[in-house]
Motif scaffolding. Sequence first.
Motif, PDB file in Angstrom:
ATOM      1  N   ALA A  89       0.831  -1.219   0.000  1.00 40.65           N
ATOM      2  CA  ALA A  89       0.000   0.000   0.000  1.00 40.65           C
ATOM      3  C   ALA A  89       0.859   1.260   0.000  1.00 40.65           C
ATOM      4  O   ALA A  89       1.874   1.339   0.691  1.00 40.65           O
ATOM      5  CB  ALA A  89      -0.896   0.002   1.231  1.00 40.65           C
ATOM      6  N   VAL A  90       0.423   2.255  -0.776  1.00 46.13           N
ATOM      7  CA  VAL A  90       1.057   3.575  -0.769  1.00 46.13           C
ATOM      8  C   VAL A  90       0.331   4.399   0.290  1.00 46.13           C
ATOM      9  O   VAL A  90      -0.898   4.516   0.253  1.00 46.13           O
ATOM     10  CB  VAL A  90       0.896   4.240  -2.159  1.00 46.13           C
ATOM     11  N   LEU A  91       1.090   4.956   1.248  1.00 44.15           N
ATOM     12  CA  LEU A  91       0.443   5.641   2.375  1.00 44.15           C
ATOM     13  C   LEU A  91       0.639   7.155   2.308  1.00 44.15           C
ATOM     14  O   LEU A  91       1.767   7.640   2.192  1.00 44.15           O
ATOM     15  CB  LEU A  91       1.023   5.117   3.699  1.00 44.15           C
ATOM     16  N   HIS A  92      -0.493   7.870   2.387  1.00 42.92           N
ATOM     17  CA  HIS A  92      -0.479   9.332   2.489  1.00 42.92           C
ATOM     18  C   HIS A  92      -0.977   9.665   3.893  1.00 42.92           C
ATOM     19  O   HIS A  92      -2.084   9.248   4.258  1.00 42.92           O
ATOM     20  CB  HIS A  92      -1.440   9.968   1.472  1.00 42.92           C
ATOM     21  N   TYR A  93      -0.191  10.423   4.642  1.00 43.26           N
ATOM     22  CA  TYR A  93      -0.535  10.702   6.051  1.00 43.26           C
ATOM     23  C   TYR A  93      -1.091  12.125   6.111  1.00 43.26           C
ATOM     24  O   TYR A  93      -0.346  13.085   6.304  1.00 43.26           O
ATOM     25  CB  TYR A  93       0.740  10.532   6.877  1.00 43.26           C
ATOM     26  N   ASN A  94      -2.408  12.237   5.930  1.00 46.28           N
ATOM     27  CA  ASN A  94      -2.986  13.567   5.747  1.00 46.28           C
ATOM     28  C   ASN A  94      -3.804  14.065   6.932  1.00 46.28           C
ATOM     29  O   ASN A  94      -4.784  14.777   6.770  1.00 46.28           O
ATOM     30  CB  ASN A  94      -3.792  13.606   4.440  1.00 46.28           C
ATOM     31  N   ASN A  95      -3.388  13.655   8.121  1.00 46.36           N
ATOM     32  CA  ASN A  95      -3.883  14.298   9.334  1.00 46.36           C
ATOM     33  C   ASN A  95      -2.829  15.355   9.663  1.00 46.36           C
ATOM     34  O   ASN A  95      -1.705  15.007  10.007  1.00 46.36           O
ATOM     35  CB  ASN A  95      -3.973  13.250  10.455  1.00 46.36           C
ATOM     36  N   PRO A  96      -3.148  16.659   9.542  1.00 45.33           N
ATOM     37  CA  PRO A  96      -2.079  17.676   9.528  1.00 45.33           C
ATOM     38  C   PRO A  96      -1.325  17.875  10.847  1.00 45.33           C
ATOM     39  O   PRO A  96      -0.362  18.621  10.872  1.00 45.33           O
ATOM     40  CB  PRO A  96      -2.832  18.966   9.160  1.00 45.33           C
ATOM     41  N   VAL A  97      -1.748  17.252  11.936  1.00 47.16           N
ATOM     42  CA  VAL A  97      -1.064  17.458  13.219  1.00 47.16           C
ATOM     43  C   VAL A  97      -0.603  16.108  13.770  1.00 47.16           C
ATOM     44  O   VAL A  97      -1.400  15.165  13.845  1.00 47.16           O
ATOM     45  CB  VAL A  97      -1.998  18.167  14.229  1.00 47.16           C
ATOM     46  N   ARG A  98       0.690  16.022  14.137  1.00 43.69           N
ATOM     47  CA  ARG A  98       1.253  14.730  14.581  1.00 43.69           C
ATOM     48  C   ARG A  98       2.274  14.954  15.676  1.00 43.69           C
ATOM     49  O   ARG A  98       2.936  15.994  15.706  1.00 43.69           O
ATOM     50  CB  ARG A  98       1.986  14.029  13.427  1.00 43.69           C
ATOM     51  N   ALA A 105       7.150   6.887  13.478  1.00 43.39           N
ATOM     52  CA  ALA A 105       6.466   5.642  13.083  1.00 43.39           C
ATOM     53  C   ALA A 105       6.059   5.706  11.610  1.00 43.39           C
ATOM     54  O   ALA A 105       6.196   4.730  10.861  1.00 43.39           O
ATOM     55  CB  ALA A 105       5.242   5.414  13.964  1.00 43.39           C
ATOM     56  N   ALA A 106       5.594   6.881  11.175  1.00 44.49           N
ATOM     57  CA  ALA A 106       5.175   7.047   9.773  1.00 44.49           C
ATOM     58  C   ALA A 106       6.356   6.810   8.838  1.00 44.49           C
ATOM     59  O   ALA A 106       6.230   6.180   7.780  1.00 44.49           O
ATOM     60  CB  ALA A 106       4.610   8.449   9.561  1.00 44.49           C
ATOM     61  N   MET A 107       7.521   7.321   9.257  1.00 44.15           N
ATOM     62  CA  MET A 107       8.719   7.138   8.442  1.00 44.15           C
ATOM     63  C   MET A 107       9.042   5.645   8.333  1.00 44.15           C
ATOM     64  O   MET A 107       9.343   5.143   7.249  1.00 44.15           O
ATOM     65  CB  MET A 107       9.864   7.881   9.109  1.00 44.15           C
ATOM     66  N   ASP A 108       8.909   4.936   9.458  1.00 46.24           N
ATOM     67  CA  ASP A 108       9.176   3.490   9.437  1.00 46.24           C
ATOM     68  C   ASP A 108       8.175   2.756   8.530  1.00 46.24           C
ATOM     69  O   ASP A 108       8.495   1.728   7.951  1.00 46.24           O
ATOM     70  CB  ASP A 108       9.098   2.897  10.853  1.00 46.24           C
ATOM     71  N   PHE A 109       6.956   3.273   8.450  1.00 44.69           N
ATOM     72  CA  PHE A 109       5.952   2.664   7.561  1.00 44.69           C
ATOM     73  C   PHE A 109       6.168   3.072   6.098  1.00 44.69           C
ATOM     74  O   PHE A 109       5.438   2.633   5.220  1.00 44.69           O
ATOM     75  CB  PHE A 109       4.538   3.067   7.983  1.00 44.69           C
ATOM     76  N   GLY A 110       7.113   3.967   5.844  1.00 45.24           N
ATOM     77  CA  GLY A 110       7.389   4.375   4.461  1.00 45.24           C
ATOM     78  C   GLY A 110       6.343   5.312   3.883  1.00 45.24           C
ATOM     79  O   GLY A 110       6.076   5.277   2.669  1.00 45.24           O
ATOM     80  N   VAL A 111       5.729   6.156   4.734  1.00 42.24           N
ATOM     81  CA  VAL A 111       4.755   7.144   4.230  1.00 42.24           C
ATOM     82  C   VAL A 111       5.427   8.016   3.158  1.00 42.24           C
ATOM     83  O   VAL A 111       6.557   8.467   3.346  1.00 42.24           O
ATOM     84  CB  VAL A 111       4.244   8.014   5.413  1.00 42.24           C
ATOM     85  N   VAL A 112       4.722   8.234   2.043  1.00 41.66           N
ATOM     86  CA  VAL A 112       5.340   8.992   0.944  1.00 41.66           C
ATOM     87  C   VAL A 112       4.840  10.434   0.862  1.00 41.66           C
ATOM     88  O   VAL A 112       5.393  11.244   0.129  1.00 41.66           O
ATOM     89  CB  VAL A 112       5.098   8.307  -0.432  1.00 41.66           C
ATOM     90  N   SER A 113       3.760  10.741   1.609  1.00 45.92           N
ATOM     91  CA  SER A 113       3.193  12.084   1.506  1.00 45.92           C
ATOM     92  C   SER A 113       2.578  12.484   2.852  1.00 45.92           C
ATOM     93  O   SER A 113       1.883  11.683   3.482  1.00 45.92           O
ATOM     94  CB  SER A 113       2.128  12.092   0.399  1.00 45.92           C
ATOM     95  N   TYR A 114       2.867  13.727   3.280  1.00 47.20           N
ATOM     96  CA  TYR A 114       2.342  14.261   4.542  1.00 47.20           C
ATOM     97  C   TYR A 114       1.644  15.584   4.231  1.00 47.20           C
ATOM     98  O   TYR A 114       2.157  16.351   3.400  1.00 47.20           O
ATOM     99  CB  TYR A 114       3.472  14.599   5.504  1.00 47.20           C
ATOM    100  N   SER A 115       0.541  15.902   4.907  1.00 44.57           N
ATOM    101  CA  SER A 115      -0.032  17.244   4.738  1.00 44.57           C
ATOM    102  C   SER A 115       0.252  18.080   5.984  1.00 44.57           C
ATOM    103  O   SER A 115       0.379  17.545   7.084  1.00 44.57           O
ATOM    104  CB  SER A 115      -1.538  17.166   4.493  1.00 44.57           C
TER     105      SER A 115
END
Length: 378
Positions: A89-98, A105-115
């Motif tokens: 799966a290609v992951l976009h992490y578009n919850n703007p506050v983290r 953790a997102a980096m470890d999951f290989g997220v390719v896009s952040y908002s």
Amino acid sequence: MSITPAIWATPQTYLHHEQPDHPMFFFIPENLKKSADLFLQNYPGLVSYAVKANDAPEVIENLVAVGVGAFDVASVAEMARVRGVFKGAVLHYNNPVRSPAEIRAAMDFGVVSYSVDSVSELEKIAAIVPANGVEITARLALPVAGAKYDFGDKFGAGPERVVELLQRISALGFNPSITFHPGTQCADPQAWVSYISVCADVAVRAGVRLARLNTGGGYAAHRGQTAPDLVPIFTAIETAVQSAFGKAAPKLVCEPGRALVADAFVLATRVKAVRDDGSVFLNDGIYGGFGESPSMGTVDRVRVMGDNGAIKTDGLQPRKAFGPTCDSLDTLPAPVMLPDDLSEGDYVLFSGMGAYAHATVTRFNGYGVTDMVTVQQG
Ligand SMILES: Cc1ncc(COP(=O)(O)O)c(C=O)c1O
């Protein structure tokens, strides 16, 4: 991955045979396929599913089976959920506050896009995530009408701040992009057209070329008597992008939740009591599958099945409907059209309950719908 085989023909066949006394969700993979096909065949770009709308593994599996490979995830738990079903799966992490821990953790999951919608959140990501090849999208919010409710209060920055964000994203070496969400259950193409024109203007002012533009979720699901036609919205998006960006037209991404999954579930409740004044107690309410009805209204595609398995249609009249908990807030926000021969033990089936219902059920007072059965047709 293949489409889940249906075990029962319809919710009615199951209910008549099993007579459950608790509320039930019925999953209709065929309906999910239909909505996914509509997006995959007509949206002029990448289709990414907003997992928050319904994170049931069956939903993710069936979307993957029909060709959806990208997912908008709002949390680390959603990343794990998606990857647990589909490793590629290609992951976009578009919850703007983290939090920093969530970013790691997102980096470890290989997220390719952040908002992001603020410089402070951008700097937080930049301190942890190496830029190479990662996209950061600035989330734009405008006062645009057309949706059932607006998300602009909580997320999104105005055009000035988005100019600043794009410049900073570029300077940090990330791929700059813009995203917006016109508000959920939006059936007005003009909402997207207005956003797209401002996105183009903002990109020019920032001096940044966008490789991609994310036109959000918000696409309306079938509520009321007629299903909305989403194709004119897709066409309006494509035309607006060509006319606003011209040769610099970015690739498009959409991230629908509601419109993809709403029609894939029916919620079946049972009548616990018909009171002397004609009002009704159901075995599910706002703390269960009707969690979003106070803000969205109750879905109005309703059928009642009696003892003998037949649908009751006589003398439909509006009745007040309560949920099962001891809280008086647990009342459906508008009367439900129910037959005059409604009886205790009848089943009341609500169609179009796939979005923000299964995902938001609570166990308040010990109630809450947890069972799900797969059927061929709703
Ligand atoms: C960032 C983002 N994308 C997509 C969605 C999905 O929206 P909808 O279900 O209205 O399509 C949401 C909903 O909250 C969201 O926050």
